[in-house]
Design a protein around this motif. Structure first.
Motif, mmCIF file in Angstrom:
data_model
loop_
_atom_site.group_PDB
_atom_site.id
_atom_site.type_symbol
_atom_site.label_atom_id
_atom_site.label_comp_id
_atom_site.label_asym_id
_atom_site.label_seq_id
_atom_site.Cartn_x
_atom_site.Cartn_y
_atom_site.Cartn_z
ATOM 1 N N PRO A 212 79.223 43.354 50.801
ATOM 2 C CA PRO A 212 79.577 44.770 51.800
ATOM 3 C C PRO A 212 79.776 45.435 50.646
ATOM 4 O O PRO A 212 80.682 45.382 49.837
ATOM 5 N N GLU A 213 79.801 47.163 50.556
ATOM 6 C CA GLU A 213 79.275 47.790 50.504
ATOM 7 C C GLU A 213 81.075 48.478 50.266
ATOM 8 O O GLU A 213 81.410 47.914 52.105
ATOM 9 N N PRO A 214 82.707 48.581 50.037
ATOM 10 C CA PRO A 214 83.637 48.787 50.498
ATOM 11 C C PRO A 214 84.113 49.646 51.405
ATOM 12 O O PRO A 214 85.247 49.144 52.487
ATOM 13 N N ALA A 215 83.303 50.518 50.992
ATOM 14 C CA ALA A 215 83.663 51.950 52.379
ATOM 15 C C ALA A 215 83.273 50.791 53.477
ATOM 16 O O ALA A 215 83.885 51.668 55.136
ATOM 17 N N VAL A 216 82.660 50.465 53.867
ATOM 18 C CA VAL A 216 81.756 49.671 55.020
ATOM 19 C C VAL A 216 82.908 48.859 55.673
ATOM 20 O O VAL A 216 83.082 48.482 56.941
ATOM 21 N N LEU A 217 84.037 48.459 54.540
ATOM 22 C CA LEU A 217 84.956 47.161 54.941
ATOM 23 C C LEU A 217 85.918 47.462 56.313
ATOM 24 O O LEU A 217 86.756 46.835 56.604
ATOM 25 N N ARG A 218 85.712 49.301 55.683
ATOM 26 C CA ARG A 218 87.203 49.443 56.479
ATOM 27 C C ARG A 218 86.887 49.434 57.680
ATOM 28 O O ARG A 218 88.082 49.797 58.745
#
Length: 273
Positions: A212-218
């Protein structure tokens, strides 16, 4: 802290779970009723392959948890079909979630995964975050922009199997050899635990998949333990560091020796309690 289980109560059980176009084979070790931890293996591997290699030994977790290990669809003792879409990460995550619902319908579980399994756990946690309490992610694979060169190699490997058979892929893997950190593992094997008719589909699915895209992992609330080594271009330390920077509650452990890699099971057990 959960009480330790007596060895006699760490019994093993095995079963299967029917999924669309596949049957998943799994095994569970530990006392019925204990919290559940579920492990997902890497691409083209299996429970048996990991045992032969002597890596990713999570049995220390059975002191306080039931430990479920399963073969991803098409791998090991599980069945599947030769359709690339079946092996993309979100689809594998759906299989993991179904297994969690089957084995622990009333309580969240700990998700553990190595390489493809780490991606499976992340996609599953994003889909249903309430299904998990903690995550343990080992050797996350090359991802995002850095994954682009890897995609062409995976597609070429699929074509190689179609034209020359799996023996050609096995030979190429033996030539490239294991990561340096595993050079001292005499039983390590680069052979793959996936039937030849399914190999091209799984390889093409890996080419089409990503973390998953890093920003989504937040958005993920779970405590996360990241376990990485530093001598493997297919599982680069940069991926683990990016995950650690974006997951809100993550800690990263980097191993430089085989002895330290073999401590991962104990580190994961300590993390769970």
């Amino acid at each position: 802290m959960a009480p330790a289980l007596p060895p006699a109560e760490r019994a093993a059980a095995a079963g299967t779970l029917t999924r669309p176009h596949a049957t998943l084979a799994y095994s569970v070790t530990g006392r019925p009723g204990a919290p559940l931890a579920v492990h997902a293996h890497g691409a083209l591997s299996s429970r048996a392959h990991e045992r032969r290699a002597g890596l990713f030994d999570w049995t220390a977790l059975t002191a306080t948890h039931r430990l479920a290990r399963y073969d991803a669809r098409g791998h090991g003792a599980s069945t599947g079909r030769a359709v690339p879409a079946d092996y993309r990460y979100p689809g594998l995550a759906a299989d993991l979630l179904a297994l969690c619902d089957h084995l622990s319908p009333g309580a969240p579980v700990t998700g553990l995964g190595a390489s493809m399994g780490a991606a499976t756990v992340l996609w599953a946690a994003l889909e249903r975050p309430e299904r998990f309490d903690r995550l343990v992610l080992a050797i996350p694979a090359v991802a995002w922009a850095a994954r682009e060169p890897r995609r062409s190699g995976l597609r070429a490997a699929a074509t190689l199997v179609e034209r020359r058979g799996r023996s050609a892929l096995d030979a190429a893997a033996r030539i490239s050899g294991p990561p340096a950190v595993l050079a001292e593992v005499p039983q390590y094997t680069t052979e793959f635990d996936l039937p030849e008719p399914l190999l091209p589909a799984a390889l093409r699915a890996a080419a089409e998949s990503d973390l998953p895209e890093p920003a989504v992992l937040r958005a993920l609330p779970h405590p996360v333990l990241l376990l990485a080594w530093d001598t493997d271009p297919l599982h680069p330390l940069a991926t683990a560091r990016t995950l650690a920077a974006h997951l809100p509650d993550a800690r990263l452990h980097v191993s430089h020796t085989l002895a330290d890699v073999r401590s991962w099971g104990r580190r994961a057990a300590d993390f769970l309690v």
